[in-house]
Design an enzyme around this catalytic site. Sequence first.
Site, mmCIF file in Angstrom:
data_model
loop_
_atom_site.group_PDB
_atom_site.id
_atom_site.type_symbol
_atom_site.label_atom_id
_atom_site.label_comp_id
_atom_site.label_asym_id
_atom_site.label_seq_id
_atom_site.Cartn_x
_atom_site.Cartn_y
_atom_site.Cartn_z
ATOM 1 C CG ASP A 1 -1.924 -0.952 1.175
ATOM 2 O OD1 ASP A 1 -2.272 -1.508 0.130
ATOM 3 O OD2 ASP A 1 -2.430 -1.478 2.393
ATOM 4 C CG ASP B 1 -11.534 -2.467 -1.098
ATOM 5 O OD1 ASP B 1 -10.730 -3.065 -0.947
ATOM 6 O OD2 ASP B 1 -11.470 -0.943 -1.328
#
Length: 258
Positions: free
Chosen positions: A11, A130
């Site tokens: 990330d 997600d």
Amino acid sequence: MLAKRIIPCLDVKDGQVVKGVQFRNHEIIGDIVPLAQRYAQEGADELVFYDITASSDGRVVDKSWVARVAEVIDIPFCVAGGIKSVEDASQILTFGADKISINSPALADPTLITRLADRYGVQCIVVGIDTWYDTESDSYQVYQFTGDEKRTKATTWQTEDWVKEVQLRGAGEIVLNMMNQDGVRNGYDLRQLQQMRAICHVPLIASGGAGTPDHFLEAFRDADVDGALAASVFHKQIINIGELKKYLSEQGVEIRVC
């Protein structure tokens, strides 16, 4: 049978690799390029880079580090972050990425999936989802803009319906980011993975919850996923990729051993 894949996830925020828990409270892990090199040397099958605030900031992933990563690793890598057009994708692929992944932009404009697949082929197009398990309704809900705590919101999509939709539109692979498990290291949500595997006819990648080698084994053996993505256990050197793959091979998992 195709070999199962071990995929470290990096990330990226403000040019550095970060990691949070359940998509919140991110801490700085380190610089992008050295981490990418380390994982490639340890035996990762591919890497995934998420510029986690690009979509919520209304910008495209910073391409300068994409080029630097391409120069120093010899394994495939996928890049995500604010890709909203064929032109955005073209630039990232030109800078050296092998795949592009879309998440929030696909929710805003589902036709983007088809346009990208038509231009570059389904093998290049990954859709990240997600997904949050809501205990009250006993259902899985798709969330958007999860890289920014202030802007994260539920969509109207149930996860199962969105998994079906993105396949119809041309997704070549799906990464299921299970938000409840993210960074907790208590194992992947096998129930959710099994449900989505039953309706997923493209490669399915599990993401969120890996804490031990057995968690990877369970995802491959019990949910038949094609790849397992993890971050904190690799960043903090809790699990070595080479040793993990040796263990999985010993347990009968078809995997590329270094």
